[in-house]
Scaffold this active site. Structure first.
Site, PDB file in Angstrom:
ATOM      1  N   GLU A  59      -0.853  -8.612   4.878  1.00  0.00           N
ATOM      2  CA  GLU A  59      -0.652  -8.733   6.338  1.00  0.00           C
ATOM      3  C   GLU A  59      -1.971  -8.747   7.102  1.00  0.00           C
ATOM      4  O   GLU A  59      -2.006  -9.123   8.266  1.00  0.00           O
ATOM      5  CB  GLU A  59       0.274  -7.618   6.852  1.00  0.00           C
ATOM      6  N   HIS A  85      -3.525  -5.686   1.065  1.00  0.00           N
ATOM      7  CA  HIS A  85      -2.785  -5.888   2.317  1.00  0.00           C
ATOM      8  C   HIS A  85      -2.685  -7.352   2.722  1.00  0.00           C
ATOM      9  O   HIS A  85      -3.527  -7.841   3.495  1.00  0.00           O
ATOM     10  CB  HIS A  85      -3.472  -5.118   3.443  1.00  0.00           C
ATOM     11  N   CYS A  98       0.835  -1.205   0.000  1.00  0.00           N
ATOM     12  CA  CYS A  98       0.000   0.000   0.000  1.00  0.00           C
ATOM     13  C   CYS A  98       0.873   1.261   0.000  1.00  0.00           C
ATOM     14  O   CYS A  98       1.529   1.547  -0.978  1.00  0.00           O
ATOM     15  CB  CYS A  98      -0.983  -0.045   1.173  1.00  0.00           C
TER      16      CYS A  98
END
Lengths: 76, 231
Positions: free
Chosen positions: B198, B196, B86
């Site tokens: 994560e 994302h 990002c």
């Protein structure tokens, strides 16, 4: 003697500018007719000792030459 | 020996802790500070999401000049692995480590949603644990994620197999050219993506597809040049 400068930064021609489009669509909604080709950019005002460095400043930081054009205006 | 991950934290970062927790599932992760001049010998750098330095001037414009990013650039030049997520992707493009740029979403709105991504190339340190054509379900949340590159650069990255992830049909909400969600450099040791991974490491939150990218990095790191653990 520091030089006053203004840097105008615009989205490069041909790149989709949704911000400009949104403004262009908003103006007629307020009764302003005949508006076209709206683009939204940025303006940076600065004072520099050495105006010859302005172009390098634009290339390295103030603008992203891949997506933006810049114009340097000097003088008071 | 566990792969060591370093996550640079800037004023305005906000996804560094989730990135740290995700990387800790596959290796040993620690935060780095934006003023650090060295990377403490980590194998992999992950530049996290957020709003580094307030996104002032232009997203990702100022971080490339921070001490830690100078060290990241040297790490990348030596062949070390770097992932940008990002805002991290935006920073890596502004740093010149990745081709192209990120522009405001076509809908001009911050958008937070789950997206399907198609894995385009699995022969990289970032995606080798995936299968070609596989779909990954990963959340995206950003305002400035429309991938853009001028035609000559776009042709290059397409013919070079540098597009690793594409939004699946109907999932390109930000208007990225060629549905590009993630792109790597020509040397294939630097990769950036807008979604994302994560935030997709535990089935509890809907998907653990993001873990595949972290597992890929953990197992590829010992082979990468510039690895702190190379013997």
């Amino acid at each position: 003697m520091p030089v006053k400068a203004t840097v105008l930064i615009r989205p490069k021609e041909g790149i989709l500018d949704p911000q400009g489009q949104a403004v262009e669509e908003a103006l007629p909604a307020l009764g302003f007719e005949g508006v076209s080709h709206v683009h939204v950019g940025r303006l940076v005002e600065l004072e520099v000792e050495d105006a010859s460095q302005l172009e390098a400043m634009c290339e390295k930081l103030l603008a992203n030459p891949l997506i933006e054009d810049y114009e340097i205006v000097t003088g008071s | 020996m566990a792969t060591r991950f370093g996550i640079p934290q800037f004023p305005g970062s906000c996804d560094e802790v989730d990135t740290l927790l995700a990387a800790n599932r596959v290796g040993d992760a620690e935060l780095l500070w934006h003023k650090d001049k060295d990377l403490k010998g980590v194998d992999v750098v992950i530049v996290p999401g957020g709003f580094s330095y307030g996104d002032y001037l232009r997203v990702g414009a100022i971080p490339p000049f921070s001490p830690v990013m100078q060290a990241v650039a040297e790490h990348a030049k030596a062949g070390g692995l770097v992932l940008g997520i990002c805002n991290g992707f935006q920073v890596l493009t502004e740093a010149g480590l990745l081709p192209g740029a990120l522009l405001p979403n076509v809908n001009l709105a911050f958008t937070c949603r789950q997206v399907d991504l198609t894995v385009e190339n699995t022969e990289t340190p970032f995606t080798h644990e995936c299968t070609p054509g596989e779909t990954l379900s990963i959340p995206a949340k950003h305002t400035t994620g429309r991938y853009f590159a001028p035609p000559e650069i776009l042709d290059d990255i397409e013919s070079n197999g540098q597009v690793l992830l594409r939004y699946a049909e109907g999932h390109n909400f930000n208007g990225s050219l060629n549905d590009i969600a993630g792109v790597c450099n020509a040397a294939r040791n630097v990769f950036g993506l807008m979604p994302h991974p994560e935030h997709a490491v535990d089935p509890l939150t809907g998907s653990d597809d993001g873990l595949k990218l972290f597992h890929s990095l953990a197992s590829a790191a010992p082979m990468a040049l510039g690895s702190g653990d190379m013997t």
